[in-house]
Every structure is written in structure tokens, then in C-alpha cells.
Enzyme design. Structure first.
Site, PDB file in Angstrom:
ATOM      1  N   SER A  64     -55.746   4.467  56.762  1.00  0.00           N
ATOM      2  CA  SER A  64     -57.146   4.060  56.585  1.00  0.00           C
ATOM      3  C   SER A  64     -57.319   2.636  56.070  1.00  0.00           C
ATOM      4  O   SER A  64     -58.425   2.100  56.116  1.00  0.00           O
ATOM      5  CB  SER A  64     -57.832   4.999  55.599  1.00  0.00           C
ATOM      6  OG  SER A  64     -58.224   6.159  56.265  1.00  0.00           O
ATOM      7  N   LYS A  67     -59.028   0.227  58.269  1.00  0.00           N
ATOM      8  CA  LYS A  67     -60.466   0.308  58.587  1.00  0.00           C
ATOM      9  C   LYS A  67     -61.275  -0.949  58.230  1.00  0.00           C
ATOM     10  O   LYS A  67     -62.003  -1.461  59.086  1.00  0.00           O
ATOM     11  CB  LYS A  67     -61.093   1.550  57.940  1.00  0.00           C
ATOM     12  CG  LYS A  67     -60.639   2.839  58.614  1.00  0.00           C
ATOM     13  CD  LYS A  67     -61.047   4.079  57.835  1.00  0.00           C
ATOM     14  CE  LYS A  67     -60.548   5.335  58.543  1.00  0.00           C
ATOM     15  NZ  LYS A  67     -60.505   6.512  57.690  1.00  0.00           N
ATOM     16  N   TYR A 191     -57.299   4.766  67.866  1.00  0.00           N
ATOM     17  CA  TYR A 191     -57.493   4.752  66.411  1.00  0.00           C
ATOM     18  C   TYR A 191     -56.202   5.151  65.685  1.00  0.00           C
ATOM     19  O   TYR A 191     -55.828   4.553  64.670  1.00  0.00           O
ATOM     20  CB  TYR A 191     -58.657   5.692  66.062  1.00  0.00           C
ATOM     21  CG  TYR A 191     -58.717   6.066  64.612  1.00  0.00           C
ATOM     22  CD1 TYR A 191     -59.199   5.163  63.656  1.00  0.00           C
ATOM     23  CD2 TYR A 191     -58.283   7.312  64.176  1.00  0.00           C
ATOM     24  CE1 TYR A 191     -59.232   5.505  62.316  1.00  0.00           C
ATOM     25  CE2 TYR A 191     -58.317   7.665  62.839  1.00  0.00           C
ATOM     26  CZ  TYR A 191     -58.791   6.754  61.918  1.00  0.00           C
ATOM     27  OH  TYR A 191     -58.812   7.089  60.589  1.00  0.00           O
ATOM     28  N   TYR A 243     -63.582   6.612  49.487  1.00  0.00           N
ATOM     29  CA  TYR A 243     -64.036   7.956  49.859  1.00  0.00           C
ATOM     30  C   TYR A 243     -65.035   8.516  48.848  1.00  0.00           C
ATOM     31  O   TYR A 243     -65.915   7.812  48.372  1.00  0.00           O
ATOM     32  CB  TYR A 243     -62.843   8.919  50.017  1.00  0.00           C
ATOM     33  CG  TYR A 243     -61.719   8.361  50.828  1.00  0.00           C
ATOM     34  CD1 TYR A 243     -61.946   7.964  52.143  1.00  0.00           C
ATOM     35  CD2 TYR A 243     -60.461   8.212  50.299  1.00  0.00           C
ATOM     36  CE1 TYR A 243     -60.915   7.448  52.914  1.00  0.00           C
ATOM     37  CE2 TYR A 243     -59.422   7.702  51.062  1.00  0.00           C
ATOM     38  CZ  TYR A 243     -59.665   7.315  52.358  1.00  0.00           C
ATOM     39  OH  TYR A 243     -58.657   6.809  53.098  1.00  0.00           O
ATOM     40  N   VAL A 261     -53.797   7.315  53.518  1.00  0.00           N
ATOM     41  CA  VAL A 261     -53.056   8.539  53.190  1.00  0.00           C
ATOM     42  C   VAL A 261     -51.544   8.360  53.094  1.00  0.00           C
ATOM     43  O   VAL A 261     -50.858   9.259  52.641  1.00  0.00           O
ATOM     44  CB  VAL A 261     -53.296   9.703  54.181  1.00  0.00           C
ATOM     45  CG1 VAL A 261     -54.598  10.393  53.912  1.00  0.00           C
ATOM     46  CG2 VAL A 261     -53.161   9.272  55.607  1.00  0.00           C
TER      47      VAL A 261
HETATM   48  N1  GLN Z   1     -54.895   8.359  60.405  1.00  0.00           N
HETATM   49  C1  GLN Z   1     -55.466   9.068  59.310  1.00  0.00           C
HETATM   50  C2  GLN Z   1     -56.612   9.960  59.784  1.00  0.00           C
HETATM   51  O1  GLN Z   1     -57.425   9.520  60.540  1.00  0.00           O
HETATM   52  C3  GLN Z   1     -55.956   8.089  58.275  1.00  0.00           C
HETATM   53  C4  GLN Z   1     -56.663   8.765  57.138  1.00  0.00           C
HETATM   54  C5  GLN Z   1     -56.541   8.055  55.829  1.00  0.00           C
HETATM   55  O2  GLN Z   1     -55.713   7.191  55.603  1.00  0.00           O
HETATM   56  N2  GLN Z   1     -57.325   8.501  54.881  1.00  0.00           N
HETATM   57  O3  GLN Z   1     -56.687  11.125  59.480  1.00  0.00           O
END
Ligand code: GLN
Length: 426
Positions: A64, A67, A191, A243, A261
Site C-alpha cells: 500500500s 498508493k 494494481y 487506515y 502490509v
Molecule cells: N496488495 C495489498 C492489497 O491490496 C496491499 C494492502 C496493504 O498494504 N495494506 O491487499
């Protein structure tokens, strides 16, 4: 003299190492295999000085953390109005994989969680772009931000794609409402490949320093993003980057940030620096347990909270270095905070001082915060270890507590010889 910053970073890592709560992400099987004990930190100034500690060469997938940077790229390619017609800029206070769309017009509201982020990714390289071209465009752009050629971890990507029902349902929903044009599978593939770009904690610090620096990569000097785009992106990160923990984060840590994550966490101090940590165990919100703790310490101990009122120094912190007989006088000016002290110590590390004695002159300094004072005293102590006699000129007693790390005192030398000429007239 060796700058103490890597040592500070190390100290912060040691303070959080005992935290062994949380768990590595397991919904992506490849991430479940990550070594949970990795721990690294890095800091890059907007002047291009990079410092790091711990497991700073270990590569992990961005997830993430990609992003905000892809959001910035979309803003750069399309402008705010067009991007905003598809994705809002609100902190939704939701988990990253929430099936979340605006009730009235079905737009995703938050570009920092999956629904919004997938929509943003679909804009890159033109809405008609094929998957491969779009992914390559993204990889090249992230590589320019990092200042080195980044690669994609296809194993992690494949492993995530085997369990991507949730992201697929998001993509189907987005397509159902005409928010994205691509096939849902292709959108999730693009993505997920973006999320699988591999970086080190040093790359993350440099990438975030580029945002903090208004879009100029501070080490390569390449202008990559407009300053307006960087401002908007950091504003969105500050309210939505963490988040469902975003509000608490801004109050407690006060650094625009983004986590992923795989255990990475990066933050920007606009105009000053980028910082990043890496430690794979996550809390229930999906943020790195030790990363969050390390950022809290960095914010408190290095005085980095964005809402603090003593952040900027505005003027070059070293006014001049004057040599009088066997003494080098380093005349300081303005506010002595982390950034000012970093810049001073960095310059002194390079400066060939031939004098026997070094004095730091605080007569033109307006304020010194805690980290500024600690770092300058530590710099002096290291100069003494390198064989110099050291001291301060401090007529206003800005350095009241002159005790250094090793318990000895910095000598104060406010003798006429070293004071600024004419100062007495004021
Ligand atoms: N690729 C992961 C997902 O889309 C990224 C999520 C994250 O880092 N929180 O579920």
C-alpha cells in the site's frame, strides 16, 4: 567528526526491538513467510543526505505504500479536477480492503485504500493502456523516485492473485459503476503488480524525501513531480494514510505517512525530510507494530510533529566559520531544530578544520529545541574525541544544561575576543 544521526536511528530501533507483538500479514501466503525479526530505519533530508540503520539493505514489497505515489502520478498526469471526478480525497476511517464507495455517485472517497487506489492506478499511462505498458510505466516512475532500477516480486504478486477475491469484488463493483473501464481481472493484476514493487527502507526514505522536497529527487536532482502535486499528496497522506488509525496517528505522531502490509512505513516532513521503517509484524489495523512505535519516538525525540510550532529554520543555520588565531568559530543563526542541527553537523563532518579549538557561537540563534541542543552537544563531544578543544559562545544561555552524553560539561567561552564585533552596542 562522524555525524551522530545513524547512531540516533540505531538507538530508536533498539528501543522498539523488544516489541514483538502483532503478526506478519498472512492473507498473502508469500508475506506470511517473511522473517518477522527484520528491523530497519532510514532518513533522507531534502538536501539529499541519506542515513540508515538496522536491516537497511533488505528488500520487501511496497504494497500500500505505493498508493500515495501513484496518486501523485495521476495528479501529475491529469490534474486534480479530473482525478477528483473519479476518486475523492476524504479519510474514510476504514480498513484498506473495505468495499467502500460514496452512496450518491458511487465514487471511492479515499485514494489511500484499495477501492480508490485501484481506480487511480487505472488512470496511469492513459485509460486505454494495456496492463504491461501501465505496469512498466509505474515501475519506471517509482525507480526514478528511488534513484535506482526497482524490480517486481512476481512470486509475491502471484501468491496474492491466488487469493484476490476481495480486490476482485472491488474491481467488479468499480466497473459496474463505470468508475474504471478495464476488465476487473486486469485492474487487479495491474494494481497487484504495482504493490509488488520491491524496495529497501533506504529507497522509501528517498522516495518520501522527494515528496517532501516538492518533487525534486534530492539525490539525483531530477524534477519528477510538481510542488502542487506533492502538497496535495502529503495532505491526503496526513488525513488518510494510516487506515482506520489515521486520526490518532496525526494527533500522536503528526507526520504524513503511509504503511503497507509487508511492514514498511514511510513519512514526510514537508520541506525537511523523508523517513521510513521496516518491520513486518502488524497490528490489527495493518500497520507495523515496531514501525508505529519508532515513528512515535522519532516524532517526540526529534521534534518532528508537523503541528509543532518550531519546525522551520528559514535561514542557513551556519552564518559563517571564522578563524581567529588557533580557534575556529562556527557562527550559527536562526532556529536550532533537528534539520538545522543535521545540516550543521553534516557540514562540519566535511569541513577541514585546522584550528586547535572549535567554538559554536549561539549569539545569533533565536531558539534551540531539545533535539537541536542534544545533537549539537553530541557533535561537540565527537569533535573533542577527534582531538579538538571545544566550547560554546552563548551569551543568552540558550544551552543552559551543558552536560554532554558522557557526563562532562561543554565549556562556555563568552570572552570579548570571540563575541561578534559591535554586539555590545545593542
Ligand atoms: N496488495 C495489498 C492489497 O491490496 C496491499 C494492502 C496493504 O498494504 N495494506 O491487499
Amino acid at each position: 567528526m562522524q555525524t551522530p544521526i545513524p547512531f540516533y536511528l540505531d538507538e530508536i530501533l533498539e528501543k522498539v526491538r523488544y516489541q514483538d507483538g502483532g503478526a506478519v500479514a498472512d492473507y498473502i501466503p508469500q508475506l506470511a513467510a517473511a522473517n518477522p525479526s527484520y528491523l530497519g530505519a532510514a532518513l533522507c533530508t531534502t538536501t539529499g543526505h541519506l542515513y540508515s540503520a538496522g536491516d537497511d539493505e533488505e528488500e520487501f514489497t511496497m504494497q500500500s505504500i505505493s498508493k500515495p505515489f501513484i496518486y501523485a502520478l495521476a495528479l501529475q498526469e491529469y490534474g486534480l479536477e479530473e482525478v477528483r471526478s473519479l476518486v475523492g480525497m476524504e479519510p474514510s476511517g476504514e480498513a484498506f480492503n473495505e468495499l467502500s464507495l460514496n452512496r450518491d455517485d458511487h465514487r471511492p472517497v479515499n485514494p489511500m485504500i484499495n477501492a480508490g487506489a485501484m481506480t487511480v492506478t487505472q488512470l496511469i499511462n492513459g485509460v486505454d493502456s494495456g496492463v504491461d505498458e501501465r505496469v512498466e510505466h509505474i515501475r519506471k516512475y517509482l525507480s526514478r523516485l528511488a534513484g535506482r532500477d526497482l524490480t517486481i516480486d512476481y512470486q509475491t504478486c502471484d501468491s496474492e492473485l491466488e487469493h484476490a477475491e476481495r480486490n476482485l469484488s472491488l474491481a467488479h463493483m468499480l466497473r459496474n459503476y463505470d468508475i474504471i473501464q478495464d476488465d476487473a481481472h486486469d485492474a487487479v493484476m495491474t494494481y497487484t503488480l504495482q504493490c509488488s514493487t520491491k524496495v529497501t527502507v533506504k529507497d522509501l526514505a528517498v522516495i518520501s524525501a522527494t515528496l517532501a522536497n516538492g518533487g525534486t529527487q534530492p539525490i539525483t536532482g531530477e524534477k519528477i513531480l510538481d510542488a502542487d502535486v506533492c502538497r496535495l499528496t502529503q495532505a491526503v497522506m496526513s488525513s488518510a494514510g494510516m487506515y482506520d488509525g489515521a486520526g490518532r496517528w496525526m494527533a500522536e505522531v503528526g507526520i504524513p505517512a503511509k504503511s503497507g502490509v509487508s511492514g514498511g512505513l514511510l513519512g514526510t516532513l514537508p520541506g525537511q525530510l523523508g523517513i521510513a521503517t521496516f518491520s513486518p509484524r502488524l497490528n490489527t489495523e495493518g500497520n507495523s507494530v515496531r514501525g508505529v512505535e519508532a515513528f512515535k519516538l522519532l516524532s517526540q525525540e526529534m521534534g518532528l510533529h508537523l503541528m509543532a510550532t518550531d519546525q522551520r529554520y528559514g535561514v542557513a543555520p551556519i552564518r559563517e566559520v571564522e578563524i581567529i588565531d588557533d580557534t575556529a568559530i562556527v557562527r550559527l543563526q536562526g532556529v536550532m531544530n533537528f534539520s538545522a542541527a543535521e545540516s550543521i553537523l553534516y557540514r562540519l563532518e566535511d569541513y577541514e578544520i585546522t584550528a586547535e579549538q572549535v567554538l559554536l557561537d549561539f549569539s545569533q540563534v533565536t531558539t534551540v529545541n531539545r533535539i537541536g541542543r542534544t545533537m549539537l552537544k553530541e557533535g561537540l563531544r565527537r569533535m573533542r574525541e577527534a582531538g579538538f578543544k571545544i566550547g560554546v559562545i552563548d551569551p543568552d544561555e540558550l544551552i543552559k544544561d551543558r552536560t554532554m552524553r558522557d557526563g562532562t560539561q561543554v565549556r562556555r567561552d563568552d570572552t570579548e575576543d570571540f563575541m561578534i564585533e559591535g554586539e555590545e552596542l545593542w
